[in-house]
Design a protein around this motif. Sequence first.
Motif, short mmCIF file in Angstrom:
data_model
loop_
_atom_site.label_atom_id
_atom_site.label_comp_id
_atom_site.label_asym_id
_atom_site.label_seq_id
_atom_site.Cartn_x
_atom_site.Cartn_y
_atom_site.Cartn_z
N SER A 176 0.84 -1.20 0.00
CA SER A 176 0.00 0.00 0.00
C SER A 176 0.87 1.25 0.00
O SER A 176 2.07 1.20 0.32
N GLN A 177 0.26 2.37 -0.35
CA GLN A 177 1.00 3.63 -0.37
C GLN A 177 1.46 4.01 1.03
O GLN A 177 2.58 4.51 1.21
N GLU A 178 0.61 3.75 2.03
CA GLU A 178 0.98 4.08 3.40
C GLU A 178 2.19 3.29 3.86
O GLU A 178 3.11 3.82 4.49
N GLN A 181 5.37 4.66 2.30
CA GLN A 181 5.85 5.89 2.95
C GLN A 181 6.57 5.59 4.25
O GLN A 181 7.63 6.16 4.55
#
Length: 579
Positions: A176-178, A181
Motif C-alpha cells: 500500500s501507499q501508506e 511511505q
Amino acid sequence: MRRPPGNGEAASEGIGGWGLWGRQEARRLGCAGHDHCRQALLQIGINMMALPGGRHLDSIPLPGQRLHLMQVDSVQRWMEDLKLMTECECMCVLQAKPISLEEDAQSDLILAGGPGPGDPLQLLLKRGWVISTELRRIGQKLAQDRWARVHSMSVRLTCHARSMVSEYSAVSRSSSQEMGQIEKLLMEKCSELSVVTERCLQVENEHVLKSMKACVSETLSTLGQHFGQLLELALTREVQALVRKINASDNIYTTESTTGNLFSLTQEGAPLCRIIAKEGGVVALFKVCRQDSFRCLYPQALRTLASICCVEEGVHQLEKVDGVLCLADILTDDSHSEATRAEAAAVVAQVTSPHLPFTQHLGSFLESMEEIVTALVKLCQEASSGEVFLLASAALANITFFDTMACEMLLQLNAIRVLLEACSDKQRVDTPYTRDQIVTILANMSVLEQCASDIIQENGVQLIMDMLSEKPRSGTPAEVAACERVQQKAAVTLARLSRDPAVAREAVRLSCMSRLIELCRSPSERNSSDAVLVACLAALRRLAGVCPEGLQDSDFQQLVQPRLVDSFLLCSNMEESFV
C-alpha cells in the motif's frame, strides 16, 4: 498442565510496543551456522539410536533413501540458515569496522533458521523480533556511552531493516501507499542513525558528545516508532488475509490450518490479539463455532478465542456477536465432546477474570449465568482429567467474583459437595493451581450463612486444614505463588466460616489454631508471605474469640491481644530459631 486463563502475565513490550517474541524463540534463533548444523545432525543420530526396546541403529535395517533424505534435509536447512546468518555479518564488515572481540560480542544477534519461502507471517515475526531487540540493545549501549558498539549495532540494524523490507515485499501482496511511505521513513532514519553515530566516534569533546547523544536518542526513538507502525501495518494485512480465508472457506482442512495460524499469532502477545480482534477474528471464529460441519474444530477455535479475549477489544467483539449465548449453548449441549466444553469453559474463565477490569461490564453474561453455572458444575463432576476440572473450576471461581448471585446458585446446586469430593480424586485435583480455584470458590461462598452447615456436613473443615499446609512440589515461582494463594484463601475461608460456633469448635478440634500459630511465627512455613500472615492472624483472632482456651498465654499476648498491625509487625520481623 494448563494454568487457568485470566491469570496470565502481561507480555513484555519492546520499542514500538511490540514485545512479541519470547525467550524460547530467542534461544532457537540464536544458533550459529556450523554449531546449528552439528547439533541438528547429532540430534538425528540420537533420535535414530534411541529406539524402543534398547535396539541400536546397527541392528535395524534402515532404507538408504530415508537416511539420505534426512541428511539432505539437514544440510539444506543449514544452507538456508547460512545465507541469512552471513548477510548482516558481511554488511557489518563492508560498511563499518570488523566485529569487536569485547566481552559482549558473543551476544550479538544473528538470525538463524530463516522463514520458509512464501511465509510472510514468520518472516515478519522473526525479523521484527530481531529488530526490536537490536533497538533495545542500542539504547542500552547508548546509555553507557559505548559509541563504537552503538555505531556497529546501528549498521547491523540498518541491514536487518533493509532485509525485512525487501524480503516482505518479495513474498507479500502489492504494497500500500501508506506502507511505502513508512518504509521510506524507516530507512531514512536508519541511515541517519548510522551517519550520526559514525560522527560521534570522531568527537572527543564531552560537551559536544552530550548534545549529540540527545540527537541520537531522539533519532532512535523516532526509528522505533516508524518500525512499530510498519510492523503493525504489515501484520494487520496478514491477519486480514487469514480472517478472510476463514470466512470464505467451507473446507475443514483449510479452516483448521488457518485457525491454527491465528492461534499461533495470539501467543505472540497482546498487540497481535488486539489486531486480530479489530480485524474481525472473533467474529470469524464464532462463525466456525456455529457450524455443525466444523464441530471437530470447535476446541481449536475456542482455544483461540480464549487467547484473544485477554484484551479489551476481544471481549467487546465477543459481546457484539452474542458470544456468551454461543458459549452457553456449547456448555449445555451434552452431544459436544468434553474437550469442546472444557475449551468453552476456558473462554468463560477468561471473559469473567477479576484481573481484567473491562470484563465487569459484560451485561449479556448475566442473562445466561444460571445455565452456564449449572453446566460448569456438571463438567466439574464428570471431568475425566485434571485439565478439564481446572478449566471448569477456574470459570466457576471467576464467576463468583463476577456476580454474588452465583454463590447462591452454587449453594443450590450442591457445588460444595462436588468440589470437596473432587479433592479426594487425584485424577481431577492434583496441583496447587486446581486447589487454588476450589478454595477461591469456598472463600467466596463462605459469606453465605447457609454455607457453614454444608462445609461441616462434607468434612470441609479438614480440607481447609490440609490447604493451610499446602507445599510446592517443584519449587518453581509459579507453583510457590499458587501455594501461597491456597494458604491465604484457606485462612480467609476459615475466618469467615468461624462466625458459626460449630465450625469454630470443629476447627479447634482439628488443631487449626496450632497450624495458624505456626504459619504466623515461622516465615518459612508461609514462604515469608505477608498476605498469608495477615489472613492467618485474622483467622486466629476469630477462633480465639470463640475458643480462647485453645491458646497459650504468650500466643494470646502477642498474636491476639495487640492491634492487628502490631502483631503483623512482630511476626514479619521475627527471626527464625535454628536451635
